[in-house]
Write a protein that holds these residues in place. Structure first.
Motif, PDB file in Angstrom:
ATOM      1  N   ASP A 294       0.113  22.271  -7.281  1.00  0.00           N
ATOM      2  CA  ASP A 294      -0.047  21.852  -5.884  1.00  0.00           C
ATOM      3  C   ASP A 294      -1.319  21.039  -5.704  1.00  0.00           C
ATOM      4  OD1 ASP A 294       2.276  23.209  -5.237  1.00  0.00           O
ATOM      5  OD2 ASP A 294       1.223  25.035  -4.633  1.00  0.00           O
ATOM      6  N   LYS A 295      -2.363  21.401  -6.420  1.00  0.00           N
ATOM      7  CA  LYS A 295      -3.627  20.674  -6.305  1.00  0.00           C
ATOM      8  C   LYS A 295      -3.505  19.257  -6.877  1.00  0.00           C
ATOM      9  CE  LYS A 295      -6.585  24.784  -6.381  1.00  0.00           C
ATOM     10  NZ  LYS A 295      -7.011  24.654  -4.981  1.00  0.00           N
ATOM     11  N   ILE A 296      -2.763  19.125  -7.978  1.00  0.00           N
ATOM     12  CA  ILE A 296      -2.533  17.788  -8.538  1.00  0.00           C
ATOM     13  C   ILE A 296      -1.739  16.937  -7.558  1.00  0.00           C
ATOM     14  CG2 ILE A 296      -1.431  16.487 -10.393  1.00  0.00           C
ATOM     15  CD1 ILE A 296      -1.905  18.928 -12.209  1.00  0.00           C
ATOM     16  N   ASN A 297      -0.667  17.485  -7.052  1.00  0.00           N
ATOM     17  CA  ASN A 297       0.165  16.738  -6.109  1.00  0.00           C
ATOM     18  C   ASN A 297      -0.606  16.361  -4.852  1.00  0.00           C
ATOM     19  OD1 ASN A 297       2.724  16.365  -7.360  1.00  0.00           O
ATOM     20  ND2 ASN A 297       3.189  18.533  -7.068  1.00  0.00           N
ATOM     21  N   ALA A 298      -1.448  17.270  -4.380  1.00  0.00           N
ATOM     22  CA  ALA A 298      -2.240  16.978  -3.181  1.00  0.00           C
ATOM     23  C   ALA A 298      -3.166  15.794  -3.406  1.00  0.00           C
ATOM     24  CB  ALA A 298      -3.047  18.217  -2.782  1.00  0.00           C
ATOM     25  N   LEU A 299      -3.756  15.699  -4.609  1.00  0.00           N
ATOM     26  CA  LEU A 299      -4.635  14.578  -4.909  1.00  0.00           C
ATOM     27  C   LEU A 299      -3.886  13.256  -4.822  1.00  0.00           C
ATOM     28  CD1 LEU A 299      -7.278  13.306  -5.930  1.00  0.00           C
ATOM     29  CD2 LEU A 299      -6.478  13.762  -8.260  1.00  0.00           C
ATOM     30  N   PHE A 300      -2.719  13.195  -5.415  1.00  0.00           N
ATOM     31  CA  PHE A 300      -1.983  11.923  -5.416  1.00  0.00           C
ATOM     32  C   PHE A 300      -1.349  11.630  -4.059  1.00  0.00           C
ATOM     33  CE2 PHE A 300      -2.586  12.823  -9.882  1.00  0.00           C
ATOM     34  CZ  PHE A 300      -3.005  11.581 -10.340  1.00  0.00           C
ATOM     35  N   ASP A 301      -1.067  12.666  -3.299  1.00  0.00           N
ATOM     36  CA  ASP A 301      -0.644  12.443  -1.914  1.00  0.00           C
ATOM     37  C   ASP A 301      -1.757  11.770  -1.122  1.00  0.00           C
ATOM     38  OD1 ASP A 301       1.785  13.611  -2.442  1.00  0.00           O
ATOM     39  OD2 ASP A 301       1.294  15.548  -1.523  1.00  0.00           O
ATOM     40  N   ARG A 302      -2.977  12.211  -1.335  1.00  0.00           N
ATOM     41  CA  ARG A 302      -4.126  11.586  -0.671  1.00  0.00           C
ATOM     42  C   ARG A 302      -4.291  10.136  -1.110  1.00  0.00           C
ATOM     43  NH1 ARG A 302      -5.501  14.310   3.872  1.00  0.00           N
ATOM     44  NH2 ARG A 302      -6.321  16.389   3.466  1.00  0.00           N
ATOM     45  N   MET A 303      -4.102   9.896  -2.394  1.00  0.00           N
ATOM     46  CA  MET A 303      -4.222   8.526  -2.895  1.00  0.00           C
ATOM     47  C   MET A 303      -3.241   7.593  -2.197  1.00  0.00           C
ATOM     48  SD  MET A 303      -4.848   8.477  -6.991  1.00  0.00           S
ATOM     49  CE  MET A 303      -6.294   9.218  -7.737  1.00  0.00           C
ATOM     50  N   LYS A 304      -2.037   8.092  -1.944  1.00  0.00           N
ATOM     51  CA  LYS A 304      -1.022   7.259  -1.300  1.00  0.00           C
ATOM     52  C   LYS A 304      -1.417   6.878   0.125  1.00  0.00           C
ATOM     53  CE  LYS A 304       3.399   8.079  -2.093  1.00  0.00           C
ATOM     54  NZ  LYS A 304       4.696   8.774  -2.279  1.00  0.00           N
ATOM     55  N   GLU A 305      -2.285   7.669   0.731  1.00  0.00           N
ATOM     56  CA  GLU A 305      -2.773   7.339   2.070  1.00  0.00           C
ATOM     57  C   GLU A 305      -3.784   6.198   2.043  1.00  0.00           C
ATOM     58  OE1 GLU A 305      -2.495  12.041   3.514  1.00  0.00           O
ATOM     59  OE2 GLU A 305      -4.423  10.987   3.489  1.00  0.00           O
ATOM     60  N   ILE A 306      -4.374   5.966   0.870  1.00  0.00           N
ATOM     61  CA  ILE A 306      -5.469   5.001   0.754  1.00  0.00           C
ATOM     62  C   ILE A 306      -5.068   3.744  -0.004  1.00  0.00           C
ATOM     63  CG2 ILE A 306      -7.817   4.659  -0.135  1.00  0.00           C
ATOM     64  CD1 ILE A 306      -7.566   6.630   2.252  1.00  0.00           C
ATOM     65  N   VAL A 307      -4.306   3.917  -1.084  1.00  0.00           N
ATOM     66  CA  VAL A 307      -4.004   2.818  -2.005  1.00  0.00           C
ATOM     67  C   VAL A 307      -2.591   2.315  -1.768  1.00  0.00           C
ATOM     68  CG1 VAL A 307      -3.870   2.121  -4.418  1.00  0.00           C
ATOM     69  CG2 VAL A 307      -5.560   3.834  -3.708  1.00  0.00           C
ATOM     70  N   ASP A 308      -2.443   1.010  -1.615  1.00  0.00           N
ATOM     71  CA  ASP A 308      -1.157   0.402  -1.308  1.00  0.00           C
ATOM     72  C   ASP A 308      -0.388   0.059  -2.594  1.00  0.00           C
ATOM     73  OD1 ASP A 308       0.965  -0.727   0.034  1.00  0.00           O
ATOM     74  OD2 ASP A 308      -0.027  -2.665   0.353  1.00  0.00           O
ATOM     75  N   ASP A 309       0.038   1.102  -3.300  1.00  0.00           N
ATOM     76  CA  ASP A 309       0.893   0.927  -4.475  1.00  0.00           C
ATOM     77  C   ASP A 309       1.618   2.247  -4.718  1.00  0.00           C
ATOM     78  OD1 ASP A 309       2.200   0.352  -6.812  1.00  0.00           O
ATOM     79  OD2 ASP A 309       0.393   0.028  -8.026  1.00  0.00           O
ATOM     80  N   ASN A 310       2.583   2.555  -3.872  1.00  0.00           N
ATOM     81  CA  ASN A 310       3.271   3.843  -3.951  1.00  0.00           C
ATOM     82  C   ASN A 310       3.938   4.067  -5.299  1.00  0.00           C
ATOM     83  OD1 ASN A 310       2.478   4.459  -1.380  1.00  0.00           O
ATOM     84  ND2 ASN A 310       4.492   4.225  -0.448  1.00  0.00           N
ATOM     85  N   GLU A 311       4.586   3.027  -5.824  1.00  0.00           N
ATOM     86  CA  GLU A 311       5.259   3.171  -7.110  1.00  0.00           C
ATOM     87  C   GLU A 311       4.250   3.455  -8.221  1.00  0.00           C
ATOM     88  OE1 GLU A 311       8.753   0.777  -9.368  1.00  0.00           O
ATOM     89  OE2 GLU A 311       6.865  -0.335  -9.131  1.00  0.00           O
ATOM     90  N   GLY A 312       3.139   2.722  -8.213  1.00  0.00           N
ATOM     91  CA  GLY A 312       2.113   2.927  -9.233  1.00  0.00           C
ATOM     92  C   GLY A 312       1.497   4.309  -9.159  1.00  0.00           C
ATOM     93  N   ILE A 313       1.272   4.793  -7.943  1.00  0.00           N
ATOM     94  CA  ILE A 313       0.700   6.128  -7.780  1.00  0.00           C
ATOM     95  C   ILE A 313       1.678   7.193  -8.257  1.00  0.00           C
ATOM     96  CG2 ILE A 313      -0.044   7.837  -6.063  1.00  0.00           C
ATOM     97  CD1 ILE A 313      -1.308   5.494  -4.515  1.00  0.00           C
ATOM     98  N   GLU A 314       2.977   6.978  -8.049  1.00  0.00           N
ATOM     99  CA  GLU A 314       3.963   7.948  -8.539  1.00  0.00           C
ATOM    100  C   GLU A 314       3.987   7.982 -10.068  1.00  0.00           C
ATOM    101  OE1 GLU A 314       5.517  10.316  -6.924  1.00  0.00           O
ATOM    102  OE2 GLU A 314       4.405   9.597  -5.186  1.00  0.00           O
ATOM    103  N   ILE A 315       3.814   6.835 -10.692  1.00  0.00           N
ATOM    104  CA  ILE A 315       3.705   6.804 -12.157  1.00  0.00           C
ATOM    105  C   ILE A 315       2.456   7.555 -12.600  1.00  0.00           C
ATOM    106  CG2 ILE A 315       3.283   5.289 -14.144  1.00  0.00           C
ATOM    107  CD1 ILE A 315       4.987   3.154 -12.677  1.00  0.00           C
ATOM    108  N   PHE A 316       1.353   7.277 -11.917  1.00  0.00           N
ATOM    109  CA  PHE A 316       0.076   7.928 -12.222  1.00  0.00           C
ATOM    110  C   PHE A 316       0.198   9.443 -12.026  1.00  0.00           C
ATOM    111  CE2 PHE A 316      -4.756   7.578 -11.109  1.00  0.00           C
ATOM    112  CZ  PHE A 316      -5.079   8.080 -12.356  1.00  0.00           C
ATOM    113  N   ARG A 317       0.876   9.855 -10.964  1.00  0.00           N
ATOM    114  CA  ARG A 317       1.094  11.276 -10.694  1.00  0.00           C
ATOM    115  C   ARG A 317       1.886  11.926 -11.834  1.00  0.00           C
ATOM    116  NH1 ARG A 317       2.216  14.003  -5.565  1.00  0.00           N
ATOM    117  NH2 ARG A 317       2.575  11.970  -4.584  1.00  0.00           N
ATOM    118  N   GLU A 318       2.982  11.277 -12.225  1.00  0.00           N
ATOM    119  CA  GLU A 318       3.839  11.855 -13.262  1.00  0.00           C
ATOM    120  C   GLU A 318       3.108  11.978 -14.598  1.00  0.00           C
ATOM    121  OE1 GLU A 318       6.893  13.264 -13.068  1.00  0.00           O
ATOM    122  OE2 GLU A 318       6.460  13.076 -10.928  1.00  0.00           O
ATOM    123  N   ILE A 319       2.267  11.002 -14.884  1.00  0.00           N
ATOM    124  CA  ILE A 319       1.482  11.071 -16.124  1.00  0.00           C
ATOM    125  C   ILE A 319       0.569  12.290 -16.103  1.00  0.00           C
ATOM    126  CG2 ILE A 319      -0.400   9.945 -17.388  1.00  0.00           C
ATOM    127  CD1 ILE A 319       0.959   7.261 -16.704  1.00  0.00           C
TER     128      ILE A 319
END
Length: 350
Positions: free
Chosen positions: A273-298
């Motif tokens: 949950d803590k990992i997912n929360a971090l990347f959820d926050r990133m999506k609020e700031i960085v305009d690259d949803n697909e890239g952040i999802e790749i980064f999250r999965e890694i």
């Protein structure tokens, strides 16, 4: 103003590292700080060479139960209990007597409850205290960002080195296999302790700090724990950083370099949950949803959640991840330093 910080080291270097950085930065802002820590050996490995020369910083061993009988303590104006530290009765009686401002410095999290609970009062142990959450939004306290660190960022020269600081993790091999696809030489610095022990188990080696061996384009270098200053230099100038816990992930994110975060294991997969929360926050700031999802999965796969194939393709995504990390870095810097935000709150209350 005088401030006491109490640190009960749970995760070896991480807890000690967070507290030491905060204390050092508070001293840079002309405050008198005493750090009480129950693991001075962990501190000694990561202290900077000039820490012992800081006039307004004192570091003490937190007394054991046997030592408490002879422990003389007078509370300071402000007492910071780091990471839900439970203080013995002899200490919090002095705190109540002094009527010190007590702050519960919490663990870093991107989860939304941090926004909601930040600065709220608590009435445990017979005195009022306040929750203070480091975090990733302007509704939290941010993270420690020193002026000297900013200067180092401005001199950043990215090299083809990789830092490896982890718990026990078999997925290191997939990451290494991916890096072997790159067409340049890479030095991987593996820090002593659990990271090096894990590496030795995975590769059937018996490396100790100072040893190295080569495999294709990669040179593996076993390294002693270094001071926080030296670690910052390595993180800032690395191609990618493999980090763990709280202190090293914060520093890795502040560099703007790609990272893999081996998070501290928690029951019922709370760490996921803590990992997912971090990347959820990133999506609020960085305009690259697909890239952040790749980064999250890694990062999820690095922590044993999901299909491992994406780790073997890490090298194909590093350039895209770097752009995300640069934008996230700028956001974190914009929040101001934890020490400044903490001092603002203290001055409001005193």
């Amino acid at each position: 103003m005088k401030i006491d910080v109490f640190c009960d080291v749970i995760d070896n270097y991480g807890d000690a590292g967070v507290c030491l950085r905060l204390c050092r930065d508070l001293c840079n802002k002309k405050l008198q700080v005493r750090l009480f820590c129950n693991n001075l050996s962990a501190l000694s490995k990561i202290k900077n060479s000039k820490d012992d020369d800081i006039d307004n910083l004192s570091i003490y061993k937190w007394p054991s139960k046997k030592e408490l009988e002879n422990f003389v303590y007078e509370s300071s104006d402000v007492v910071i209990q780091a990471f839900s530290t439970r203080l013995p009765e002899i200490i919090f009686n002095k705190i109540k007597e002094k009527k010190s401002l007590v702050i519960n410095l919490e663990y870093l999290t991107a989860e939304r409850f941090a926004d909601d609970c930040h600065k709220l009062p608590s009435f445990s142990d017979g005195y009022q205290s306040y929750f203070f959450f480091p975090g990733f939004t302007n509704k939290t306290g941010g993270v420690t960002i020193e002026d000297e660190f900013i200067k180092k960022l401005n001199k950043q020269i990215t090299k083809t080195s990789v830092t490896l600081f982890s718990y026990e993790n078999e997925n290191i091999k997939d990451v290494v296999d991916s890096l072997k696809n790159l067409d340049f030489l890479i030095d991987i610095y593996i820090f002593e302790g659990r990271a090096l022990n894990n590496f030795n188990n995975l590769y059937k080696k018996n490396m100790v700090p100072g040893d190295n061996f080569k495999d294709k384009n990669i040179c593996f270098i076993a390294k002693q724990m270094v001071s926080q200053d030296e670690y910052d230099e390595l993180l800032i100038n690395s191609y990618i950083n493999l980090v763990r816990g709280e202190d090293s992930i914060v520093r890795a994110m502040l560099t703007g370099r790609p990272f893999l975060w081996h998070i501290y294991f928690q029951e019922e997969n709370a760490h996921k949950d803590k990992i997912n929360a971090l990347f959820d926050r990133m999506k609020e700031i960085v305009d690259d949803n697909e890239g952040i999802e790749i980064f999250r999965e890694i990062n999820l796969n690095y922590n044993n959640f999901g299909n491992k194939k994406i780790l073997k393709d890490l090298h194909l995504n590093i350039t895209r991840i770097e752009k995300i990390c640069k934008k996230w870095q700028q956001h974190l810097l914009s929040l101001g330093s934890l020490s400044d935000n903490l001092l603002t709150f203290i001055r409001e209350k005193i």
